[in-house]
Design an enzyme around this catalytic site. Sequence first.
Site, short mmCIF file in Angstrom:
data_model
loop_
_atom_site.label_atom_id
_atom_site.label_comp_id
_atom_site.label_asym_id
_atom_site.label_seq_id
_atom_site.Cartn_x
_atom_site.Cartn_y
_atom_site.Cartn_z
N LYS A 53 0.72 -1.08 0.07
CA LYS A 53 -0.27 -0.11 0.06
C LYS A 53 0.78 1.36 0.04
CE LYS A 53 -0.35 0.95 4.45
NZ LYS A 53 -0.55 2.04 5.54
N THR A 54 1.96 1.43 0.82
CA THR A 54 2.65 2.37 0.63
C THR A 54 3.34 2.46 -0.74
OG1 THR A 54 3.45 1.95 3.12
CG2 THR A 54 4.63 3.72 1.95
N ASP A 242 -3.76 7.88 3.69
CA ASP A 242 -3.28 6.65 4.10
C ASP A 242 -4.18 6.25 5.26
OD1 ASP A 242 -1.76 4.79 4.36
OD2 ASP A 242 -0.05 5.63 5.20
N GLU A 243 -4.19 5.05 5.60
CA GLU A 243 -4.68 4.33 6.91
C GLU A 243 -6.16 4.78 7.00
OE1 GLU A 243 -3.32 2.12 8.73
OE2 GLU A 243 -1.32 2.41 8.68
N GLN A 273 -8.00 -3.91 9.63
CA GLN A 273 -6.93 -3.71 10.23
C GLN A 273 -7.34 -2.24 11.19
OE1 GLN A 273 -2.55 -3.59 9.11
NE2 GLN A 273 -3.59 -4.10 7.22
N ARG A 622 1.94 -9.42 10.71
CA ARG A 622 3.37 -8.68 10.80
C ARG A 622 4.67 -9.48 10.33
NH1 ARG A 622 1.70 -4.63 9.78
NH2 ARG A 622 -0.11 -5.87 9.51
#
Length: 749
Positions: A53-54, A242-243, A273, A622
């Site tokens: 995503k980044t 973002d997020e 998330q 993670r």
Amino acid sequence: MNDPFDLSDEPVLPPAQVGGAMPWLNGLNPEQLEAVQTTEGPVLVLSGAGTGKTRVLTTRLAHILLTGKAKPWNILAVTFTNKAAREMRERVGALVGGAAEQIWLGTFHALGVRLLRRHAPLVGLETNFTILDTDDQLRLLKQVMEAEGIDTKRWTPQSVMGVIQRWKDRGLGPDKASGSDAGDLAGGKTIGLYRLYQERLLTLNACDFGDLLLHCLTLMQNPANKDLLAELQRQFRYIMVDEYQDTNVSQYLWLRLLAQHHRNICCVGDDDQSVYSWRGAEVENILKFERDFENAKIIRLEANYRSTPTILKAASGLIANNAGRLGKTLRPGRKDAESGAPIVVRGLWDGEDEARWVVEEIEALQRGGSSLAQIAILVRAGFQTREFEERLVTTGVPYKVVGGLRFYERQEIRDALAYFRVVAQPADDLAFERIFNLPKRGLGDASLQSVHLLARHQGVPLFEAARRIVLTDELTPKARGTLARLVEDFDRWRGLVPNMDHGELAATILDECGYTAMWQKEKTPDAQGRLENLKELVSALEEFESLGGFLEHVSLVMENDEQTGLDRVVIMTLHGAKGLEFDNVFLPGWEEGVFPHSRAVAESGAKGLEEERRLAYVGLTRARKRVFVSYAANRRIYNQWQTSLPSRFTAELPEATVDRLAERGMFGGVPDQANAWAQDWASVTRGAPRRGDPAPAVAAPSGAFAPGTRVFHQKFGYGRVIAVDGNKLDVAFDKAGEKKVIDSFVQEA
DNA sequence: GATAATCCGGTTTTT
DNA sequence: CCGGATTATC
């Protein structure tokens, strides 16, 4: 839905197809490419963990710039943390060079401040307003509550602040907030407190964090500012977020307003998330997006390049227990991926055993060639770190705990900052109060109360009130002298501002006020460390243009500068780990009550449980290679032994993905223990309500004392006015003799 | 006005 | 049990 692990039908776009002319698009998979190239119109990117995503966000930003669709200052890119913002700017910079500097890129709060500084007067602030931290917020609210005669034991400032913040999170000022949200909190006066708190903030020329967004919002919503809004809407041709699953309503409204004109908004998020609902985040914003932005294109990023297929399968199996998901399944991004080791699920006797086992496994991994920096212990709550730290210390394995007290939250740093704040902003009452008697200089509560009283009557900041009160006999001679010297000191320091380097000035202030000396005298073992922190503060300050610039940095960027590159095991909370990745992840404390945390379930029921499950999902995803889940049958909490049951989440991991290693019969005949414990945790203190005393009556309004008037003073008793000089009176008291007093301290007798 | 005694509460956290 | 915050005491 298709089997997520069937990889046979996934066409991969050959890089050559997009390379060449636009080399920055090289190596993106088809869905990523679509997200990058769909620049026009509303786009919602549902991006699973580890799906790049980044990369998509930064490439998309670069793509817009490099194809000449917009100038850097026409782009607004919003993140949640400063770290994410920094990272994004760096990565975009690597693609587009210096132009990256000019993008409006930052956290919601940082961008809010930037807008607000420009237009502060429109919301009743001055340009140099202060940003309060949690501590100051609470102190201020407490003062307001006490002034309103509310029992701050029955209803704590924290709980009232919680409600106020939730209002702010939803973009509701005191006029729009609904009293029913607060129930009978503060005797039903919560809205009134909210209003008074906001008024106090304005008179202090200060904002809290929520205000940085709320003020921007009300500013833009105000029809009087429609030209400004139109200008901003035209400026931001492209908006990226973002997020997105972590946005609150206020942030959502903010974005919606700004995106109204060009409607080129791209939000990237993952509903699975979303773990910050307790902080006002609303996953529903994802659904609202589809409703408010018609024809929004929805792109799913599901190819995971991070974890082994086994880990993905385990995480998918777990999160499938949540209802109401948007539907998104992680599949391995690499076709050749080995399935990977099973998730180890280990039951241990108690917490100590668990720590011992975890560290043994860590040592085994290390022997196997794993670097310590690629090993993380992710816990549900801060207190869980202790046992692991102890074990790591005794075995000599290097580690670091991420999180906890941050540099700028340390007492000595906050004290020092309070001095700087009073110098930079004489109206900063909260800072002044903090240092009023610090280091101890014999100015107690009584003196402070007098200064407060005067400040309130004359409508001036505390510092100004202090300046005025030392011209009178209100204070004891000793206090009067001390306070006069303090006022002089500050005047002198302020005089030095234009001529002295601010780092040097800071050192001078800390020296002259006796704060450094205070810690030098202190014999406690941590005093030395505190002095070093102060030195560090001064050198950090030297990096900045001005004192004011530094203070803003401090209030917005409260972070630890962590030395990276050191080979140490990382211990942190699951919340803190979001967005990070490690080869090996340990997930201890998977017991009912600890995780899922009983309080989350008690307070938010099924929703709370689902958020806990998402947190477990975050933890699992993670890991790149291996996951070790563990639970202890017995745990000492507040020094009481409690028996606990393995977390239901352990059972939700698909059998095919786990390797269960528990001692037999360890969890035999104690079925209700976890429940009993849960109730224990959930028990809420509730006491009989007591009516708060009404606020103390304020003395008669000023201005009505002619010479010769007979007056009464709390401390000096009865007397007769001799002379009047504005607010100051000369009074001949019957017992105390002739004194200079402020008119608001006396009543006509 | 500063120190000792006692009481209470005790998830997650960025800005 | 531990830490902090308010209260009691000198």
